[in-house]
Write a protein that holds these residues in place. Structure first.
Motif, PDB file in Angstrom:
ATOM      1  N   VAL A 210     -38.707   0.160  10.294  1.00  0.00           N
ATOM      2  CA  VAL A 210     -37.653  -0.757  10.755  1.00  0.00           C
ATOM      3  C   VAL A 210     -37.801  -1.022  12.256  1.00  0.00           C
ATOM      4  CG1 VAL A 210     -35.170  -1.019  11.051  1.00  0.00           C
ATOM      5  CG2 VAL A 210     -36.075   0.009   8.981  1.00  0.00           C
TER       6      VAL A 210
ATOM      7  N   LEU B 283     -38.398  -4.449  14.424  1.00  0.00           N
ATOM      8  CA  LEU B 283     -37.545  -4.930  15.512  1.00  0.00           C
ATOM      9  C   LEU B 283     -38.390  -5.341  16.718  1.00  0.00           C
ATOM     10  CD1 LEU B 283     -34.618  -2.340  15.426  1.00  0.00           C
ATOM     11  CD2 LEU B 283     -34.511  -4.764  14.850  1.00  0.00           C
TER      12      LEU B 283
ATOM     13  N   SER C 149     -40.344  -8.560  16.003  1.00  0.00           N
ATOM     14  CA  SER C 149     -39.460  -9.725  15.998  1.00  0.00           C
ATOM     15  C   SER C 149     -39.119 -10.129  17.431  1.00  0.00           C
ATOM     16  CB  SER C 149     -38.190  -9.390  15.216  1.00  0.00           C
ATOM     17  OG  SER C 149     -37.204 -10.369  15.430  1.00  0.00           O
TER      18      SER C 149
ATOM     19  N   TYR D 149     -40.417 -13.833  19.797  1.00  0.00           N
ATOM     20  CA  TYR D 149     -39.659 -14.871  20.482  1.00  0.00           C
ATOM     21  C   TYR D 149     -40.239 -15.204  21.848  1.00  0.00           C
ATOM     22  CZ  TYR D 149     -36.251 -15.076  16.823  1.00  0.00           C
ATOM     23  OH  TYR D 149     -35.659 -15.289  15.627  1.00  0.00           O
TER      24      TYR D 149
ATOM     25  N   ALA E 285     -36.766 -14.377  12.882  1.00  0.00           N
ATOM     26  CA  ALA E 285     -35.477 -13.673  12.764  1.00  0.00           C
ATOM     27  C   ALA E 285     -35.531 -12.782  11.531  1.00  0.00           C
ATOM     28  CB  ALA E 285     -34.331 -14.676  12.651  1.00  0.00           C
ATOM     29  N   LEU E 286     -35.413 -11.476  11.745  1.00  0.00           N
ATOM     30  CA  LEU E 286     -35.661 -10.519  10.666  1.00  0.00           C
ATOM     31  C   LEU E 286     -34.873 -10.808   9.389  1.00  0.00           C
ATOM     32  CD1 LEU E 286     -35.835  -7.404  12.920  1.00  0.00           C
ATOM     33  CD2 LEU E 286     -37.512  -7.956  11.169  1.00  0.00           C
ATOM     34  N   GLY E 287     -33.555 -10.939   9.541  1.00  0.00           N
ATOM     35  CA  GLY E 287     -32.728 -11.102   8.360  1.00  0.00           C
ATOM     36  C   GLY E 287     -33.080 -12.354   7.575  1.00  0.00           C
ATOM     37  N   PHE E 288     -33.493 -13.398   8.282  1.00  0.00           N
ATOM     38  CA  PHE E 288     -33.881 -14.636   7.611  1.00  0.00           C
ATOM     39  C   PHE E 288     -35.236 -14.471   6.926  1.00  0.00           C
ATOM     40  CE2 PHE E 288     -35.806 -18.811   7.418  1.00  0.00           C
ATOM     41  CZ  PHE E 288     -34.775 -19.599   6.934  1.00  0.00           C
TER      42      PHE E 288
ATOM     43  N   VAL F  81     -36.747 -11.877   5.704  1.00  0.00           N
ATOM     44  CA  VAL F  81     -36.765 -11.075   4.479  1.00  0.00           C
ATOM     45  C   VAL F  81     -36.569 -11.998   3.270  1.00  0.00           C
ATOM     46  CG1 VAL F  81     -35.452  -9.367   3.168  1.00  0.00           C
ATOM     47  CG2 VAL F  81     -36.012  -8.942   5.560  1.00  0.00           C
TER      48      VAL F  81
ATOM     49  N   GLY G  26     -30.558 -11.834  13.793  1.00  0.00           N
ATOM     50  CA  GLY G  26     -31.496 -11.522  12.708  1.00  0.00           C
ATOM     51  C   GLY G  26     -31.677 -10.026  12.558  1.00  0.00           C
ATOM     52  N   ALA G  27     -31.756  -9.318  13.686  1.00  0.00           N
ATOM     53  CA  ALA G  27     -31.982  -7.879  13.628  1.00  0.00           C
ATOM     54  C   ALA G  27     -30.770  -7.166  13.037  1.00  0.00           C
ATOM     55  CB  ALA G  27     -32.276  -7.345  15.023  1.00  0.00           C
TER      56      ALA G  27
ATOM     57  N   VAL H 112     -28.596  -8.326  10.831  1.00  0.00           N
ATOM     58  CA  VAL H 112     -28.602  -8.534   9.376  1.00  0.00           C
ATOM     59  C   VAL H 112     -29.633  -7.605   8.727  1.00  0.00           C
ATOM     60  CG1 VAL H 112     -29.133 -10.194   7.545  1.00  0.00           C
ATOM     61  CG2 VAL H 112     -27.834 -10.930   9.550  1.00  0.00           C
ATOM     62  N   PHE H 113     -30.804  -7.536   9.346  1.00  0.00           N
ATOM     63  CA  PHE H 113     -31.898  -6.726   8.811  1.00  0.00           C
ATOM     64  C   PHE H 113     -31.527  -5.246   8.815  1.00  0.00           C
ATOM     65  CE2 PHE H 113     -35.993  -4.480   9.627  1.00  0.00           C
ATOM     66  CZ  PHE H 113     -36.649  -4.829   8.463  1.00  0.00           C
ATOM     67  N   PHE H 114     -30.851  -4.834   9.861  1.00  0.00           N
ATOM     68  CA  PHE H 114     -30.486  -3.421   9.981  1.00  0.00           C
ATOM     69  C   PHE H 114     -29.560  -3.021   8.833  1.00  0.00           C
ATOM     70  CE2 PHE H 114     -29.903   0.247  12.895  1.00  0.00           C
ATOM     71  CZ  PHE H 114     -31.229   0.349  13.254  1.00  0.00           C
TER      72      PHE H 114
ATOM     73  N   GLU I 243     -29.523  -4.454   5.948  1.00  0.00           N
ATOM     74  CA  GLU I 243     -30.304  -4.491   4.717  1.00  0.00           C
ATOM     75  C   GLU I 243     -31.137  -3.222   4.548  1.00  0.00           C
ATOM     76  OE1 GLU I 243     -32.552  -8.049   5.107  1.00  0.00           O
ATOM     77  OE2 GLU I 243     -30.936  -9.353   4.405  1.00  0.00           O
TER      78      GLU I 243
END
Lengths: 227, 541, 320
Positions: free
Chosen positions: B311, B315, B318, B322, B372-375, B377, C84-85, C87-89, C91
């Motif tokens: 993880v 981070l 990511s 940018y 962007a990590l969450g996007f 995935v 984004g980080a 949200v990922f964290f 998850e």
């Protein structure tokens, strides 16, 4: 500054048309060689990365597998290679002074030492074949469980990949020495023009330095514990 | 002044004839043309594969070709396009031809190595071509282990060997460029007077020299693993398949910049010439190229967000990703600002430059999405990513490549292309491209995974749109092919400097003489100082 | 063709999180795209060339401008990164009470094992509103577990475990895809996730006739492989007792300490010599090739069930 290529050609037979002066040509060649050596660093760097990852994953097995290598032969070969670098330096020095016979002599000495290194390497590899330490279906390392066998094989895979690539560079180096010797016999090199000898020296030292890293990484793991 | 009545003066094209004069040439201009021929071949080969992929995806059931064939099609599309078209496309053709000329050199520093590079590309290409003809390869262009090493029954080794060999072509080209830029500049050509095309090729060459050896060693290990099963990437023998991904992307992410940086260089030239103004913020644009080259090496892990990488690594990657966005943004803003109070011509190359800026903007902004990590995935390994990188590589690189080809065509061949047809094809390509790839963003967000032969029904409408766009795009690409060849014979004879450009390549006749300049040029002005060209005389056709 | 969606369904707690991030990204992208497109159109037409000989005035560079259009985008990207980080964290951190499930991926199917012993292929039944945590293994190549409606994806890499979690918020039937190219029938490695009302889920669970719970299968395997000969419950065997092992910290022979989690137990079964417990000899043979990934998961579940209730992983939370 010569206005066109006809001029440039008239100046010296060794000056190529795209260059204005011999100094520029030599500068360019030297820079090119250094860049090439940087690509080589990245190339071997990939190997060293893989080595680091797996040694970190299986430190114990790597130590045991490493101790099966003959450290004395490895050390002797290191000395041989260092001597060859020394004779190479002498060859470059001779070229700078324009001593044709000395160039040839020291290049031949370098060639012989390089040949000895490769011969010893071949002997070591042959030993590995007899001991079934060559990766593949017949691989076997005494006194290890099946799953450890796989990790020991990983060590020997890296051993062969790294020493193999190094030896390949040595073979190319030997070919290069043969070429330089032949050219030197034809009297191509002088105090004014000795760039190929200079560049050959850079390459040879580089291959030497790689071995200086390989030797401790492959032969000397945890050696201090055994005394 | 050249007119049709005067017998043609000697130039690099007519100084020697026959196959041998081409295959053994050391002239960077002729070698550039050899590359042009080669990469065009691979472009149409890759295009043919793409056509079949798009036809297959018209229907969800996968009834045009078998799954096996489909997997080979997208793999070979990727291999042909990336390794044998996009990577050499601009540097080895236009770069080879114009980089020495732009700095006032008679040739590259190592002409024989330059020819060797071309042969290496051809040999590598033949290996891969052989693999394609013998039965193809089905691993995806990424060759992920352990599928590529243990499970695939296709021609992995021949293809990988082809890529390995062509890698050396790329390394040697980069090496040649760096030495040439350092040691071969004409008197007065200081670093800050170099055209931005040269700057961007210098940055590209750094990546080629530093990155390509790593993929070479990765391919060697892949090769050993597949042939000898030594366990380097095989989990059953204690190896780590994700290590392969790290090593692969350490090169292959910077390789994206090998593809886009030279394109940015072309666009800098085009925007300046057709606005008749220096590129706004010249220094910032030049340094931005270098920044992209350096930062490009620090972000490979953003391809591995869902690969079981830690993880914290995710981070960091990511975050660093940018940073690459900033120099790219600087370029886009500077190009746009160059237009302000310029004298803007709508010649075809400028239309391509506009197309590039627009599409690269969309491609770059969607790059911010996937960083962007969450996007990421959600969309990684979906059509969103496919759309994103096609916007960069097709919308970006190929647009700029075509723009550059039109711009320098008169210099290369001594003939003008037909302006009307060229404008039309630029428009068709722009529209076709967007119709092809925009729907893929939506497809990806809906969840359509990439490399799917059969897909759920609800995705069909968007796939049909995409295929429709692809057929428009294909027409757009065929048109320049035809009128370029037509122009060789029927095009208007070009003058030395038909655009009123400042680059040294325009200060010599079209086509250039064998050693580029009759007299070594002495540079006294900054790049893009149009007062030296305009107002004296603008030679027209 | 029928359905023609333009936006995916939202069926997990992550879906709105990811979508909100998407709206932000989209807003930024649209703003800059429009800005650049309009600027180009306007400037190109406003300053079009009017005569061949015209030579524009050359402005001096604007350092202030360069700084503005570097710093503002940088600020915006840092918002993207942080958002984004975060949200990922989320998850990547399953809650302690998540319901554990096991997934074994192979060319070209998804095998799912429930704690109660139910097994499914290419189908996954889960109760609405309950956090679910999957522990996943691959028998061959890399696969990737992807449910678009949940906005989650995780590669399944041979040789190691990966985990993924989600909490469904809407009953229904959702696509399950393999997202990492895995060979000829990659696009056939798909299935359905059924999110059911808790009561329906209970009915479904009791509907089948499983051979026994996962732990029971593990216990049978434990006996069949003769593990119990050495791993005796009272600690008198040649190997350490496994009672209450899971989640505890283990002292290793080389001085290191490690928490006994799923990857540790898996490694100890397949590569027993890798980490030896302090005070014991490396006498255990490897079980690589003798036990499948499914079997390893069953053994782990059995070991989890031994002794006092575990602290991590939430294996014991099931009975609530």
């Amino acid at each position: 500054m010569p206005a066109n290529d006809a001029h440039a050609h008239a100046e010296s037979p060794a000056l190529r048309v795209q260059f204005d002066t011999e100094a520029q040509q030599k500068d360019a060649s030297t820079l090119g060689m250094w860049l090439f050596l940087i690509t080589e660093v990245m190339f071997f760097g990939g190997m060293f990365l893989v080595y680091t990852v797996y040694r970190n994953a299986y430190p114990g097995i790597f130590a045991i597998a490493s101790s099966s290598l003959d450290v004395y032969i490895g050390a002797a070969n290191t000395v041989v290679l260092l001597c060859s670098s020394f004779t190479m330096v002498l060859a470059v020095r001779a070229a700078q002074l324009g001593q044709r016979k000395a160039i040839i002599l020291f290049l031949i000495l370098t060639l012989i030492l390089g040949g000895i290194f490769l011969g010893v390497k071949a002997y070591e590899w042959n030993e590995k074949f007899q001991e079934h330490h060559v990766p593949g279906s017949s691989f076997h390392f005494e006194g290890m469980q099946p799953d450890e066998q796989a990790h020991a094989q990983l060590f020997f895979s890296l051993y062969f990949a790294m020493t193999g690539l190094h030896a390949l560079h040595m073979v190319i180096g030997v070919g290069m020495l043969l070429f330089l010797i032949r050219q030197a016999q034809k009297g191509r090199y002088s105090a004014e023009y000795m760039t190929p000898v200079d560049l050959g020296g850079l390459y040879w030292h580089f291959v030497d330095i790689i071995w200086i890293f390989l030797f401790p990484l492959l032969y000397l793991i945890d050696r201090h514990l055994k005394g | 002044m050249i007119t049709a009545a005067v017998p043609e003066r000697e130039n690099y094209l007519n100084n020697a004839y026959g196959i041998k004069s081409w295959l053994l040439t050391r002239d960077h201009k002729r070698i550039g043309l050899l590359y042009l021929f080669t990469v065009t071949l691979f472009f149409f080969l890759g295009g043919a594969f793409a056509t079949m992929i798009r036809i297959e995806l018209l229907t969800p059931q996968g009834n045009f070709v078998s799954s096996e064939t489909y997997n080979k099609l997208f793999t070979m599309h990727g291999v042909a396009m990336i390794f044998f078209f996009l990577i050499p496309a601009i540097p080895a053709t236009l770069g080879n031809f114009f980089l020495p000329m732009m700095i006032g050199a008679r040739d590259l520093a190592f002409p024989r190595i330059n020819l060797l590079s071309w042969y290496l590309l051809v040999i590598g290409g033949l290996f891969s071509l052989f693999a394609m003809l013998a039965g193809g390869v089905d691993t995806g262009w990424t060759f992920y282990t352990p599928y590529s090493t243990t499970y695939s029954n296709s021609w992995v080794i021949a293809t990988a060997l082809g890529i390995f060999i062509s890698g050396f072509s790329s390394i040697l080209t980069g090496l040649n460029f760096i030495v040439t830029v350092h040691r071969m500049r004409a008197p007065g050509m200081t670093w800050m007077r170099m055209p931005l095309f040269v700057w961007s090729h210098y940055a590209t060459a750094l990546i080629q020299v530093l990155g390509t050896p790593v993929v070479a060693v990765t391919i060697i290990l892949l090769f050993c693993e597949r042939v000898f099963h030594i366990g380097i990437f095989d989990p059953t023998l204690g190896g780590d398949p994700v290590l392969f991904q790290h090593m692969f992307w350490f090169y292959s992410h910077p390789a994206v910049y090998i593809m886009i940086l030279p394109a940015m260089g072309i666009v800098s030239e085009l925007v300046s010439v057709f606005s008749r103004k220096p590129v706004f913020g010249y220094q910032f644009v030049a340094y931005a190229s270098m920044a992209i080259a350096v930062l490009g090496f620090l972000v490979w892990g953003h391809h591995l967000f869902v690969s079981t990488q830690s993880v914290y690594a995710a981070l960091v990657f990511s975050f660093l990703s940018y940073f690459v966005a900033i120099p790219s943004a600087i370029k886009v803003f500077n190009w746009t600002a160059t237009l302000y109070k310029g004298s803007i011509s709508f010649a075809t190359p400028m239309l391509y430059a506009f197309g590039f800026i627009g599409l690269f903007t969309i491609g770059g902004l969607t790059g911010l999405f996937v960083a962007a990590l969450g996007f990421d995935v959600h969309v990684t390994d979906t059509y969103f990513v496919v759309a994103h990188f096609h916007y960069i590589m097709v919308g970006g690189t190929i647009m700029a490549y075509l723009g550059g080809l039109h711009y320098w065509w008169p210099k290369i061949t001594g003939r003008m292309y037909p302006e009307g047809w060229a404008k039309l094809s630029a428009l068709i390509i722009f529209l076709g491209f967007n119709l092809t790839f925009f729907p893929q963003f939506i497809l990806g967000y809906l969840g359509m995974p990439r490399r799917y032969h059969v897909y759920p029904d609800e995705f069909q409408v968007l796939h049909v749109l995409s295929t429709a766009g692809a057929s428009v795009l294909a027409v757009g690409y065929l048109m320049p092919m035809i009128y370029f060849i037509w122009s060789l014979r029927y095009g208007k004879v070009a003058s030395a400097n038909p655009w009123g450009a400042t680059g040294l390549e325009w200060q010599t006749p079209s086509p250039p003489p064998v050693h580029n300049f009759d007299v070594t040029p002495i540079v006294t002005h900054d790049a893009y100082d149009y007062s030296t060209v305009i107002g004296q005389e603008v030679e027209v056709g | 063709m029928g359905k023609f969606p333009l936006f995916p369904e939202q069926a997990s707690t992550f879906a709105p999180d990811v979508d909100h991030l998407t709206y932000f990204l989209l807003a930024v992208a649209v703003f800059f795209t429009v800005l650049i497109f309009c600027s180009i159109f306007y400037l190109a037409i406003r300053y079009r060339r009017r005569s061949d000989g015209e030579l524009p005035h050359v402005p001096h560079g604007g350092l202030a401008l360069e700084i503005v259009w570097s710093v503002i985008p940088f600020g915006i990207t840092m918002v993207m990164f942080t958002w984004g980080a975060s949200v990922f964290f989320n998850e990547s951190r399953p809650p302690n009470n998540a319901m554990p499930l096991y997934v074994v991926a192979k060319q070209w199917m998804w095998k799912i094992e429930h704690m109660e012993g139910q097994r499914e292929i290419n189908e996954l039944h889960i109760p609405l509103g309950r956090a679910v945590r999957l522990t996943m293994a691959s028998e061959d190549v890399i696969h990737s577990f992807y449910v678009p409606a949940f906005r989650v994806k995780q590669d399944v890499v041979p040789g190691k475990y990966s985990t993924i979690w989600f909490q469904p918020t809407k009953p229904g039937k959702y696509h399950l895809f393999c997202a990492e190219f895995c060979g000829t029938r990659h696009s056939g490695m798909i299935g359905w996730v059924y999110v059911m009302q808790p009561r329906d889920y209970q009915n479904w669970l009791s509907g089948g006739a499983p051979a026994g719970t996962l732990a029971e299968s593990g216990e049978k395997l434990f006996t069949d492989l003769a593990c119990s000969n050495c791993h005796k419950a009272d600690g008198t065997g040649r190997c350490p007792s496994l009672e209450g092992l899971f989640g505890k910290t283990v002292q290793l022979a080389n001085g290191a300490k490690i928490v006994a989690d799923e990857p540790y137990i898996r490694e100890s079964i397949l590569h027993p010599a890798a980490k030896i417990v302090a005070g014991y000899l490396p006498v255990m043979p490897t079980f690589q090739g003798l036990v499948t990934e499914d079997g390893v998961l069953q053994l782990i579940e059995y070991i989890k069930s031994l002794g006092p209730k575990p602290i991590v992983g939430g294996g014991g939370a099931l009975g609530k």
